[in-house]
Each structure stands twice: as C-alpha cells, then as structure tokens.
Design a protein around this motif. Structure first.
Motif, mmCIF file in Angstrom:
data_model
loop_
_atom_site.group_PDB
_atom_site.id
_atom_site.type_symbol
_atom_site.label_atom_id
_atom_site.label_comp_id
_atom_site.label_asym_id
_atom_site.label_seq_id
_atom_site.Cartn_x
_atom_site.Cartn_y
_atom_site.Cartn_z
ATOM 1 N N THR A 1 44.875 2.847 -31.830
ATOM 2 C CA THR A 1 45.363 2.044 -32.951
ATOM 3 C C THR A 1 46.252 2.869 -33.863
ATOM 4 O OG1 THR A 1 43.261 0.874 -32.865
ATOM 5 C CG2 THR A 1 44.630 0.504 -34.815
ATOM 6 N N VAL A 2 45.816 4.105 -34.107
ATOM 7 C CA VAL A 2 46.615 4.945 -35.012
ATOM 8 C C VAL A 2 47.993 5.206 -34.399
ATOM 9 C CG1 VAL A 2 45.703 7.100 -34.078
ATOM 10 C CG2 VAL A 2 46.441 6.998 -36.477
ATOM 11 N N HIS B 1 43.963 9.257 -40.115
ATOM 12 C CA HIS B 1 43.024 10.105 -39.382
ATOM 13 C C HIS B 1 43.518 10.222 -37.936
ATOM 14 C CE1 HIS B 1 40.338 9.993 -42.756
ATOM 15 N NE2 HIS B 1 40.320 8.672 -42.747
ATOM 16 N N SER B 2 42.839 10.982 -37.145
ATOM 17 C CA SER B 2 43.267 11.123 -35.732
ATOM 18 C C SER B 2 42.056 11.209 -34.818
ATOM 19 C CB SER B 2 44.142 12.372 -35.598
ATOM 20 O OG SER B 2 43.437 13.478 -36.181
ATOM 21 N N CYS B 3 41.230 10.174 -34.837
ATOM 22 C CA CYS B 3 40.077 10.144 -33.941
ATOM 23 C C CYS B 3 40.601 10.236 -32.509
ATOM 24 C CB CYS B 3 39.276 8.868 -34.152
ATOM 25 S SG CYS B 3 38.705 8.695 -35.858
ATOM 26 N N VAL C 1 43.247 -1.646 -41.024
ATOM 27 C CA VAL C 1 42.975 -0.752 -39.900
ATOM 28 C C VAL C 1 41.928 0.275 -40.334
ATOM 29 C CG1 VAL C 1 43.941 1.091 -38.465
ATOM 30 C CG2 VAL C 1 45.217 -1.025 -38.791
ATOM 31 N N ASP C 2 42.114 0.879 -41.502
ATOM 32 C CA ASP C 2 41.165 1.831 -42.099
ATOM 33 C C ASP C 2 40.966 1.419 -43.554
ATOM 34 O OD1 ASP C 2 41.177 5.352 -42.991
ATOM 35 O OD2 ASP C 2 39.507 3.984 -42.567
ATOM 36 N N ARG D 1 35.357 12.584 -35.828
ATOM 37 C CA ARG D 1 34.902 11.717 -36.924
ATOM 38 C C ARG D 1 34.536 12.603 -38.113
ATOM 39 N NH1 ARG D 1 36.386 6.838 -37.009
ATOM 40 N NH2 ARG D 1 34.556 6.197 -38.184
ATOM 41 N N ARG D 2 34.548 12.014 -39.308
ATOM 42 C CA ARG D 2 34.323 12.838 -40.512
ATOM 43 C C ARG D 2 32.848 12.879 -40.915
ATOM 44 N NH1 ARG D 2 38.207 10.302 -38.626
ATOM 45 N NH2 ARG D 2 37.641 8.447 -39.817
ATOM 46 N N PHE E 1 39.820 9.181 -29.641
ATOM 47 C CA PHE E 1 39.789 8.063 -28.683
ATOM 48 C C PHE E 1 40.740 6.931 -29.088
ATOM 49 C CE2 PHE E 1 36.602 7.556 -31.995
ATOM 50 C CZ PHE E 1 36.925 6.333 -32.523
ATOM 51 N N CYS E 2 41.353 7.062 -30.262
ATOM 52 C CA CYS E 2 41.965 5.886 -30.889
ATOM 53 C C CYS E 2 43.444 5.705 -30.574
ATOM 54 C CB CYS E 2 41.802 5.980 -32.402
ATOM 55 S SG CYS E 2 42.472 4.535 -33.248
ATOM 56 N N CYS F 1 46.729 4.313 -40.238
ATOM 57 C CA CYS F 1 45.613 5.226 -40.495
ATOM 58 C C CYS F 1 46.112 6.662 -40.494
ATOM 59 C CB CYS F 1 44.565 5.067 -39.387
ATOM 60 S SG CYS F 1 43.143 6.128 -39.635
#
Ligand code: SF4
Length: 436
Positions: free
Chosen positions: A169-170, A162-164, A204-205, A277-278, A166-167, A160
């Motif tokens: 996974t990235v 993005h860079s949320c 994942v995304d 978030r976007r 809380f995540c 992914c």
C-alpha cells in the motif's frame, strides 16, 4: 466489491473503506466529465488475491462490453499499470482518480483518434494533473462515501510514511498526506445534512493524521465533536500512535464509539521486528488492557497476518494467543502473500499452504472469542444504527444486529438483544428512534 450505476456509468470499488469513500469522488468525476458508457474499477493491492480479482473483473468487462470505456485506477493499477494497460483498459493513477479530466472522452484526451474507447493501454494523466507525481505533498481532499449507507465513510488522509516490510500500500499511495481539519469538518457536515448519523473516519495510516500539517487525529476528532454528530467511529489505528489525547477520546467521549481496531499484524516480537512494526507484543497487550479498564464496553478489533516469512510454529503460537490476550473480537485476518517490490517478498517464505492454514486457525479462534463476547450481551439493551434495509444494523460496539421487526432506515433505536445467530445478534426494538 460494491457497485453504483447511473446511465451506464459504473464504479466498482475493491478493498478498504478509503477506497469505498474515494469511489464516490470517482462517481462524481465520471458524471461531471459526461462520460458515456464507462466502467471504472477502483482496485486494491493489499494481497495478490486482490490484484487477481481486479484483473479478472477488468478482463471480463473488456470482453463483455467491447464498446464501453473500461478504466482502472486504485492501488493495483498504480503498482501494475502496464499489465492493465496491455489488456486494453485506460489506467488512471491514484492521484488522478478523483479528477474530472481523468474521465474525459477519448476524443478530448486523444483528439487524433476519433470516437470509441481509448487506444489500448492508454495511461491518462489529465491536464489538471500537470506534473504531479505519486506521493506529491499536496493536501489530500477528504473523500466522503455516498448516501447509500446509513454510515458515512470519510477518508481524511492517504499514503504512509512508514515502511512495513510486507506492505504494498505504501508503494501505491506514497507518503502520508492529510486533509485540513476545515475540509474534513465540511465533508462531515455534508454527511450530517444527508441524514447520516454515524461517520467512520478512515485513511491508509489514520493515526498519522496531521503529522504533515502540524495537527493530530485527536484534534480532528475534537473538531468533529463540535458538530451535532451522534456517532463517530475510527478505522484501523497504529497501536504505537494512540497518544493520551486520543486515548481519552476513545475511552471517555460517549459519541466516540466503544470500538477500537488496531493494526497489530502479529503476536511475536521477532516477527514484528522483521515486519518493521513500531510496537511489540507486550505494548499491544498493555494497550488493550488499559482500553478495557478505562471503558468496560469497548470492543477490540485487529489486523493480523498469518504465515509471515520466517514465522515458525512457536512464533505463530504467539499470534494465536494474542486473540485471547488482547480480547480481539473483530479480526481482519489475512494469509501472508508476497507483494512484488516489498522486502518481505525477498525473505525465506513460509509457503501459501501453511499461511492459509494458520489464517484459518486464527479465524476460528477469533470466531470463538467473538461468539463468547456476543453471548455475554444476551438480554442487554443496545443502541443500534439501522442500515438502509431497515432490518439490520450495528450496535455502538460494532456488534452486528438483525431486527426481529423492521425499523426506519438510518434511525438510531434502542433494542433488547434476545438471541445470537452466528456472528450477529437478534434484537427486539424497545423504542423507535430515541434521538428524533
Ligand atoms: S503502517 Fe505499514 S502496513 Fe500500514 S500502510 Fe504504512 S507501511 Fe503499510
């Protein structure tokens, strides 16, 4: 957790559909490596509870099967390789989990050491891995789950961009990488040839599919619809990335299932901002209104996190109200758990107790909404894909169904929905296999 065993070659998958799909690639690689007496844990790191479960399973395997090769891969292994290595397991990176070389016997990987399990704490990157590092920008090989389900999970991208906040996974999967459309179509063809009549796209995304290769998820769906696929289902989508082309496919294409799962995460703009978030709350409400207006039978699912750092009672009320405002009938609801290395873990915490309470409240509200939605379908007909057990299945809108009389596994049948039993409908088959 799912288990496939052959000749004491076991693969234990934790977590998401992508991991389950990749589990099949692991199973093939273990078999091709001729690994004997091997158990592979394909771990997840979406919450600290998921990591705890993986550790517990690895520890038990090492204790109960001292002569077996115990291997751990997946996101938890990627984020905490030393903690698994120090237990005595062999650790394989996400990048190398589908490679035969990752499961070669210790003798071939560590010639000086002789037979038996790998030396404690071995982190093996097989020769064909070369200098490939996490997040390498190579094309992702599609991951197709096994034939043991009526539905095929097809992983088409990983990572992914993005860079949320809380995540984790990235952190575990690296930058977003997609498979080529041709490779995905070939994998889908394999699933169809195996008699699997529903394909579930996952990643994942997923919505960012093609960003790294100049194409798009809509283009991929179009290419798959050129095949004789009867049911195409999409896994979790970023609400900010549903463009007009994808919206049209989701609402006008009969073979794309009327079930959209959105990664909404929260129902309050301050929380969404702090999550990085976007989208904003109003965007989510507007999107789900448009989806339902364009396709009346569409079912909405959503990922939601309860108890995100700094979330106060008023902010939480926004998430609770989102269940009704977006008509969410399928909720993947998690209490927030701090993940090491993520920005949110450094924010003022709400506390696990409150997070769990709020998650329970969200789940109760979601269940009430789902039961109302299911009750509204009583007496109607539905087209159901029958699972391998011949007694259960899923309707096109993903309602779970129990059949009053058995039907042939993998068939698509018409049913009448006669009653509700908790979270599933009871149904009488009207016609056996309408498509055959
Ligand atoms: S979109 Fe956000 S939550 Fe999803 S994988 Fe990327 S960083 Fe994680």
């Amino acid at each position: 957790m799912s288990m496939a065993t052959a000749d004491r070659q076991e693969v234990v998958n934790f977590g998401c559909r992508l991991n389950i799909a990749e589990g099949e690639a692991i199973r093939s690689a273990v078999a091709a490596a001729g690994a004997r007496d091997t158990i592979v844990f394909n771990s997840c790191a979406v919450t600290d509870e998921a990591v705890r479960q993986a550790r517990q399973a690895v520890r038990r395997a090492l204790r109960e099967r001292p002569d077996s090769e115990v291997v751990v891969t997946g996101c938890a292994a990627e984020l905490e390789p030393d903690s698994f290595a120090s237990m005595g397991a062999r650790v394989v990176s996400n990048e190398a989990k589908g490679l035969v070389g990752s499961y070669l016997s210790k003798a071939s990987l560590f010639p000086r050491e002789g037979g038996g399990p790998s030396p404690a704490g071995a982190i093996s990157n097989p020769p064909e891995m070369g200098s490939r590092l996490r997040g390498d920008t190579r094309v992702y090989a599609p991951a197709l789950s096994g034939a043991d389900h009526a539905r095929a999970f097809l992983g088409v991208q990983t990572g992914c961009s993005h860079s949320c906040t809380f995540c984790a996974t990235v952190l575990a999967r690296g930058a977003a990488r997609s498979s080529t459309i041709d490779a995905v179509v070939a994998s889908a063809q394999t699933a169809l040839e195996r008699g699997q009549r529903e394909i579930v796209l996952t990643g994942v995304d997923l919505a960012s599919y093609g960003d790294d290769s100049g194409t798009s998820l809509a283009a991929l769906v179009e290419a798959l619809l050129a095949l004789p696929v009867e049911r195409l289902r999409l896994s979790s989508l970023d609400p900010d990335r549903i463009d007009d082309a994808l919206f049209a496919l989701l609402t006008q294409e009969k073979r794309v299932m009327p079930h959209v799962h959105l990664s909404l995460q929260a129902g309050d703009d301050m929380v969404l901002t702090r999550m990085k978030r976007r989208h904003r709350r109003a965007d989510a409400v507007r999107l789900t209104e448009r989806l339902r207006a364009a396709r009346a039978d569409i079912a909405i699912g959503a990922d939601l996190i309860a108890g995100f750092p700094t979330e106060d009672a008023a902010m939480f009320a926004g998430s609770l109200a989102l269940i009704d405002d977006c008509d969410i009938v399928f909720g993947h609801i998690f209490p927030y758990s701090p993940r090491a290395g993520t920005p949110a873990a450094r924010m003022p915490q709400v506390g696990r107790g409150i997070a769990r309470e709020r998650a329970a409240t969200l789940r109760e509200a979601n269940a009430r909404r789902r039961h109302r939605w299911l009750d509204a379908q009583l007496g109607r007909t539905a087209s159901v894909l029958v699972e391998r057990d011949g007694r259960t299945g899923h309707a096109e809108n993903f309602a779970a169904v129990a059949l009053a009389v058995p039907a042939s596994p993998g068939a698509i049948i018409d049913v009448r929905l006669t009653a509700r039993d908790g979270d599933r409908m009871i149904a009488n088959p009207i016609e056996q296999d309408i498509a055959a």
